[in-house]
Design a protein around this motif. Structure first.
Motif, PDB file in Angstrom:
ATOM      1  N   SER A   1       5.725  -1.508   0.186  1.00  0.00           N
ATOM      2  CA  SER A   1       5.580  -1.831   1.598  1.00  0.00           C
ATOM      3  C   SER A   1       4.132  -2.138   1.917  1.00  0.00           C
ATOM      4  CB  SER A   1       6.043  -0.644   2.447  1.00  0.00           C
ATOM      5  OG  SER A   1       5.774  -0.853   3.811  1.00  0.00           O
ATOM      6  N   LYS A   2       3.935  -3.101   2.801  1.00  0.00           N
ATOM      7  CA  LYS A   2       2.590  -3.330   3.333  1.00  0.00           C
ATOM      8  C   LYS A   2       2.548  -3.127   4.831  1.00  0.00           C
ATOM      9  CE  LYS A   2       2.971  -8.352   3.745  1.00  0.00           C
ATOM     10  NZ  LYS A   2       4.094  -8.842   2.960  1.00  0.00           N
TER      11      LYS A   2
ATOM     12  N   ARG B   1       0.822   6.467  -2.996  1.00  0.00           N
ATOM     13  CA  ARG B   1      -0.123   5.482  -2.462  1.00  0.00           C
ATOM     14  C   ARG B   1      -0.983   4.988  -3.622  1.00  0.00           C
ATOM     15  NH1 ARG B   1      -0.826   5.792   3.162  1.00  0.00           N
ATOM     16  NH2 ARG B   1      -1.974   3.860   2.874  1.00  0.00           N
TER      17      ARG B   1
ATOM     18  N   ASP C   1       0.802  -1.230   0.000  1.00  0.00           N
ATOM     19  CA  ASP C   1       0.000   0.000   0.000  1.00  0.00           C
ATOM     20  C   ASP C   1       0.827   1.269   0.000  1.00  0.00           C
ATOM     21  OD1 ASP C   1      -0.939   0.116   3.560  1.00  0.00           O
ATOM     22  OD2 ASP C   1       0.995  -0.009   2.551  1.00  0.00           O
ATOM     23  N   TYR C   2       2.105   1.141  -0.257  1.00  0.00           N
ATOM     24  CA  TYR C   2       2.970   2.316  -0.280  1.00  0.00           C
ATOM     25  C   TYR C   2       4.136   2.005  -1.197  1.00  0.00           C
ATOM     26  CZ  TYR C   2       6.125   5.951   1.558  1.00  0.00           C
ATOM     27  OH  TYR C   2       6.980   7.009   1.696  1.00  0.00           O
TER      28      TYR C   2
ATOM     29  N   ALA D   1       7.224   9.298  -3.399  1.00  0.00           N
ATOM     30  CA  ALA D   1       6.462   8.096  -3.066  1.00  0.00           C
ATOM     31  C   ALA D   1       5.005   8.283  -3.442  1.00  0.00           C
ATOM     32  CB  ALA D   1       6.590   7.796  -1.571  1.00  0.00           C
TER      33      ALA D   1
ATOM     34  N   ALA E   1       2.787   3.492  10.574  1.00  0.00           N
ATOM     35  CA  ALA E   1       2.320   3.814   9.227  1.00  0.00           C
ATOM     36  C   ALA E   1       3.255   3.223   8.197  1.00  0.00           C
ATOM     37  CB  ALA E   1       2.244   5.320   9.047  1.00  0.00           C
ATOM     38  N   SER E   2       2.692   2.676   7.120  1.00  0.00           N
ATOM     39  CA  SER E   2       3.555   2.128   6.071  1.00  0.00           C
ATOM     40  C   SER E   2       4.293   3.226   5.338  1.00  0.00           C
ATOM     41  CB  SER E   2       2.735   1.301   5.081  1.00  0.00           C
ATOM     42  OG  SER E   2       1.764   2.110   4.444  1.00  0.00           O
ATOM     43  N   THR E   3       3.894   4.486   5.521  1.00  0.00           N
ATOM     44  CA  THR E   3       4.563   5.600   4.849  1.00  0.00           C
ATOM     45  C   THR E   3       5.736   6.147   5.644  1.00  0.00           C
ATOM     46  OG1 THR E   3       2.968   7.080   5.902  1.00  0.00           O
ATOM     47  CG2 THR E   3       2.453   6.331   3.671  1.00  0.00           C
ATOM     48  N   ASP E   4       6.084   5.518   6.731  1.00  0.00           N
ATOM     49  CA  ASP E   4       7.203   5.940   7.567  1.00  0.00           C
ATOM     50  C   ASP E   4       8.507   5.917   6.759  1.00  0.00           C
ATOM     51  OD1 ASP E   4       8.625   4.662  10.656  1.00  0.00           O
ATOM     52  OD2 ASP E   4       8.301   6.723   9.983  1.00  0.00           O
ATOM     53  N   THR E   5       9.163   7.060   6.608  1.00  0.00           N
ATOM     54  CA  THR E   5      10.363   7.151   5.784  1.00  0.00           C
ATOM     55  C   THR E   5      11.559   6.535   6.490  1.00  0.00           C
ATOM     56  OG1 THR E   5       9.582   9.171   4.731  1.00  0.00           O
ATOM     57  CG2 THR E   5      11.950   8.758   4.644  1.00  0.00           C
TER      58      THR E   5
ATOM     59  N   PRO F   1       7.517   3.759  -2.524  1.00  0.00           N
ATOM     60  CA  PRO F   1       8.520   4.844  -2.573  1.00  0.00           C
ATOM     61  C   PRO F   1       9.615   4.564  -3.599  1.00  0.00           C
ATOM     62  CG  PRO F   1       8.999   3.383  -0.736  1.00  0.00           C
ATOM     63  CD  PRO F   1       7.797   2.810  -1.444  1.00  0.00           C
TER      64      PRO F   1
END
Lengths: 111, 115
Positions: free
Chosen positions: A93-94, A51, A31-32, A49, B99-103, A34
């Motif tokens: 990444s999930k 979504r 779901d992400y 990145a 969060a999956s968006t964590d850099t 980058p």
């Protein structure tokens, strides 16, 4: 086996040209997505990145295109400059701990 | 600016030696990671830690162990180095929170050669 497949392995582009790097994945739980940029002698750094709820994201000369149905995403570098010469990694990444990286693409921009 | 530092840029060791790679981050991050980078294979996760003294295996943990006694420091240990562990080792950290968006922020890497 690699969960994210990246191509090409390397590319050479003239200054001012467009660089395109493609990635494909199988796991629909990702779901992400980058992209990291790595210069020689440095660690990778987050570039841009996206979504999966959007089909495109643009930051300056860098654009991610995302095709959820095809499970593919790509990085476009517009008006490529010699300073863009680097290795680019796509990732997916999930959950926060598990970034799966592609094999990397070395981009060389000729002046 | 987040800073992740690694103790050595280059390291040469002999087969069978015990090797310690050290990583320090200065941003009070919860999560820390060890990757190895090999041409054509990208970055592969060896171990990660989501809290002091907490660790979880990544995709290629065999031959490696880790230690995190303090929040800012994460060590990778090769108990008995082998030639197939010759590689670039990258440490990273992230703030945490789920969060999956964590850099993830990376250090400059340690190029390890095992002879």
């Amino acid at each position: 086996q690699q969960q994210v497949k990246q191509s090409p392995q390397s590319l050479i582009v003239q200054k001012g040209g467009i660089s395109i790097i493609n990635c494909a994945y199988e796991n629909t739980a990702f779901d992400y997505f980058p992209w990291y940029q790595q210069f020689p002698g440095k660690g990778p750094a987050l570039l841009i990145a996206i979504r999966p709820d959007v089909s495109e994201k643009k930051e300056g000369r860098f654009t991610i295109s995302f095709n959820k149905s095809a499970k593919q995403f790509s990085l476009h570098i517009m008006d490529s400059q010699p300073g863009d010469s680097a290795t680019y990694f796509c990732a997916a990444s999930k959950r926060v701990y598990k970034l799966s990286f592609g094999a990397g693409t070395t981009v060389t921009v000729r002046a | 600016d987040v800073k992740v530092t690694q103790s050595s840029r280059y390291l040469v060791k002999r087969t069978g030696e015990k090797v310690f790679l050290e990583c320090v981050q200065d941003m009070d991050h919860e999560n820390m990671f060890w990757y190895r980078q090999d041409p054509g294979l990208g970055l592969r996760l060896i171990y990660f830690s989501y809290d002091v003294k907490m660790k979880e295996k990544g995709d290629i943990p065999e031959g490696y162990s880790v230690s995190r006694e303090k929040k800012e420091r994460f060590s990778l240990i090769l108990e008995s180095a082998s030639t197939n562990q010759t590689s670039m080792y990258l440490c990273a950290s992230s703030s945490g929170g789920g969060a999956s968006t964590d850099t993830q922020y990376f250090g400059p890497g340690t190029r390890l050669t095992v002879l």
